[in-house]
Design a protein around this motif. Structure first.
Motif, short mmCIF file in Angstrom:
data_model
loop_
_atom_site.label_atom_id
_atom_site.label_comp_id
_atom_site.label_asym_id
_atom_site.label_seq_id
_atom_site.Cartn_x
_atom_site.Cartn_y
_atom_site.Cartn_z
N ASP A 214 41.82 41.39 29.90
CA ASP A 214 41.94 42.79 29.51
C ASP A 214 41.71 43.02 28.02
OD1 ASP A 214 42.12 45.21 30.63
OD2 ASP A 214 44.29 45.34 30.65
N LEU B 138 40.13 40.40 40.37
CA LEU B 138 40.32 39.11 39.69
C LEU B 138 41.80 38.74 39.66
CD1 LEU B 138 37.84 39.33 36.69
CD2 LEU B 138 37.76 37.70 38.57
N GLU B 139 42.63 39.71 39.37
CA GLU B 139 44.07 39.45 39.31
C GLU B 139 44.57 38.92 40.66
OE1 GLU B 139 46.15 39.44 36.80
OE2 GLU B 139 47.78 38.88 38.14
N ARG C 253 37.15 40.20 29.38
CA ARG C 253 37.18 41.66 29.48
C ARG C 253 38.01 42.14 30.68
NH1 ARG C 253 36.80 45.52 27.96
NH2 ARG C 253 35.00 46.75 28.54
N TYR C 254 37.82 41.48 31.81
CA TYR C 254 38.39 42.05 33.03
C TYR C 254 39.56 41.27 33.59
CZ TYR C 254 34.12 44.66 32.60
OH TYR C 254 33.13 45.46 32.11
N PHE C 255 39.85 40.11 33.04
CA PHE C 255 41.05 39.38 33.48
C PHE C 255 42.08 39.38 32.35
CE2 PHE C 255 43.50 35.44 34.28
CZ PHE C 255 44.06 35.84 35.49
N LEU D 67 37.12 45.47 39.42
CA LEU D 67 36.97 44.05 39.13
C LEU D 67 38.27 43.47 38.57
CD1 LEU D 67 35.22 41.58 39.02
CD2 LEU D 67 34.24 42.41 36.89
N ARG D 68 38.92 44.25 37.72
CA ARG D 68 40.16 43.75 37.10
C ARG D 68 41.21 43.44 38.17
NH1 ARG D 68 40.39 47.41 33.69
NH2 ARG D 68 39.59 46.26 31.93
N THR E 285 37.57 49.59 28.47
CA THR E 285 38.80 49.92 27.79
C THR E 285 38.53 50.06 26.31
OG1 THR E 285 39.30 47.57 27.60
CG2 THR E 285 40.37 48.78 29.38
#
Lengths: 174, 360
Positions: free
Chosen positions: A130, B9-10, A126-128, B5-6, A174
């Motif tokens: 996307d 993490l990146e 979900r968050y890496f 968080l996105r 998203t």
């Protein structure tokens, strides 16, 4: 361009992204490389069927297929692997000066590894990666509701972490 | 501070240290397909021959088995496991890897750490859980013990740890739903050496059989504290997170029982109805002559019909310390039941030794 050449181009183009995702799922580079290679090796016989040779649209389909194979193998390895050994090809990295931000990143990755495997997979997808909740559910072969539950529990666990508590982690949808 | 968080993490994931070789991936894929086709073609023949061949192979492997290396013996307890003497042929249990596709317990070496089993192809069944998971134990020539679960219809997971960890970090494996549907653990499998008869955790005491015990989870959580006891062995307390852990992440954070066993004696003669026992605790480690105040851990108390066994540990100061001798530190122990006419034993000694009360 034949299928094998196309497959190699795909590997060259996507390996960085796949390796980084695998690293988050497994926790070390050696296992991550194993995981990505295992997924690619298993996908290759299906290359034409999944549309890997059919341009950009086909590549996206192949990408999703590889990703799904990778996540499922990671969860499968969780059950099969002789745990207790983390083989490494290199010595551990020396501490890198990077200030508080770098420290936060290390704590976050460390906290992520303490999550149960499926919660960890949901966070990564979900968050890496996307992915949407629906796409995440498709990869994990579960319902959207289950994805939401895993995500909610995982975020709650990360927020409870003593060194991440003041971050007020936001997992925007998203 | 707020963190997306996105974005975090990146930023947190480093660049890969090595790159895959696309041509090598392709070669591996082709080799795997060839292997699978070959295996399918000969599988029936192999299966027919295997029944006769495996038993002959087992005998031969056992004959050339390598002797185990000497075992370090912590806490003065011989780390023997009688169950290792009762072995059965086992295959298709073990390390999973893409190339070769599956490394089984009869493979030589066993894993990427180049471990070799003392008895290749054989393992000891230590436990069968109510949900049908079997746990097998094998011994490797580097002094490690390898415990693996075998789930019906395929799948196994396991770990190798040095035998010396049995009474230090402990050898505690999480037991999970064999179907993989439930996330929460169902309990933990605890491996113990000969002499240990009970494992207590989650408010229940479980008898040890074949050097192992299954302690159930409590409210979906693995028991956070395990107490290993036996009649003539020191009581050992293990605390979560246990080793081995998933992907081995938490093993290095294990802290207990790093505390050292300390000596103790009653500060005053105890009465039969007493539930408060004033003690004087003396640290064995060098502590520069300092008091142990604030470093005495919660004692482990075992109530037997004829004795109360008390084990006390003290967190060491760490670093270099001088050794002028340590003062006795007063400590008030609260018991959950009166001593009665029972003897007081020091569980920190092997075997547990009777402590004579001071003269009135």
């Amino acid at each position: 361009m034949d299928a094998d050449e196309d497959f190699q181009l795909f590997v060259a183009a996507r390996e960085r992204s796949l390796l980084r995702t695998a690293w988050l799922l497994t926790g070390d580079w050696a296992t991550a490389e194993d995981l990505v290679q295992t997924a690619l090796v298993r996908v290759w016989p299906q290359w034409q069927r999944i549309g890997g040779t059919q341009g950009l649209e086909g590549r996206e389909g192949a990408d999703a297929y590889v990703r799904r194979t990778m996540v499922n193998k990671a969860l499968d390895w969780r059950r099969r692997r002789w745990r207790g050994d983390v083989p490494t090809a290199e010595l551990p990295d020396a501490p890198v000066p990077g200030g508080p931000a770098r420290e936060t990143h290390l704590v976050l990755v460390s906290a992520l590894r303490t999550l149960p495997p499926r919660q960890r997979a949901v966070i990564v997808l979900r968050y890496f990666e996307d992915l949407t909740e629906a796409d995440t559910a498709a990869v994990l072969d579960c319902s959207v509701g289950t994805v939401k539950t895993h995500a909610s529990r995982a975020l709650a666990a990360l927020r409870r972490h003593p060194q991440l508590g003041d971050l007020r982690l936001q997992g925007s949808a998203t | 501070m707020s963190g997306d968080l996105r974005q975090l993490l990146e930023e947190a994931v480093p660049e890969p240290s090595r790159r895959l070789d696309p041509a090598a991936v392709l070669r591996t894929a082709r080799r795997r397909r060839r292997t699978r086709r070959t295996v399918a073609a000969v599988a029936a023949t192999v299966l027919a021959a295997a029944g006769v061949g495996i038993s002959l192979l087992m005998d031969r492997e056992a004959d050339r088995a390598q002797p185990a290396l000497p075992v370090q013996v912590p806490a003065q307890v011989p780390l023997e496991l009688s169950v290792l003497q009762r072995r059965v042929p086992v295959d298709h249990v073990g390390f999973f890897s893409y190339d070769p596709p599956v490394r089984t317990i009869d493979e030589d070496p066993l894993d990427s750490a180049q471990r070799r089993l003392v008895h290749p192809g054989q393992a000891s069944l230590v436990l069968t859980t109510p949900d049908g998971t079997e746990y097998y134990l094998a011994e490797s020539t580097d002094g490690s013990l390898c415990l693996t679960s075998l789930v019906e219809h395929g799948g196994s997971m396991g770990a190798c740890l040095p035998r010396s960890t049995l009474l230090t970090t402990g050898f505690v494996m999480r037991h999970e739903d064999p179907t993989g549907r439930e996330m929460e653990p169902r309990g933990v499998v605890v491996l113990v050496p000969d002499g240990y008869e009970q494992v207590t955790g989650s408010g229940a005491s479980v008898a040890v059989r074949d050097n192992a015990a299954l302690v159930s989870a409590e409210d979906g959580r693995e028991p956070q504290r395990l107490t290993l006891t036996g009649p003539d062995v020191p009581t050992v307390v293990l605390q979560a997170p246990y080793c081995p852990s998933p992907f081995n992440d938490a093993c290095s954070t294990h802290v207990e029982p790093s505390a050292r066993v300390a000596e103790w004696r009653p500060a005053a003669p105890p009465g039969p109805q007493d539930t408060s026992l004033p003690l004087l605790v003396t640290e064995r480690d060098c502590a520069g002559g300092q008091s142990s105040e604030g470093r005495v851990q919660e004692p482990v108390v075992e109530y037997r019909p004829d004795a109360v066994v008390i084990t006390i540990r003290v967190d060491p100061l760490g670093g270099a310390q001088t050794c002028p001798g340590n003062p006795a530190t007063p400590y008030l122990l609260q018991l959950s039941e009166p001593i009665g006419g029972r003897a007081l034993l020091d569980g920190g000694q092997v075997p547990a030794a009777t402590i004579a009360p001071p003269a009135p």
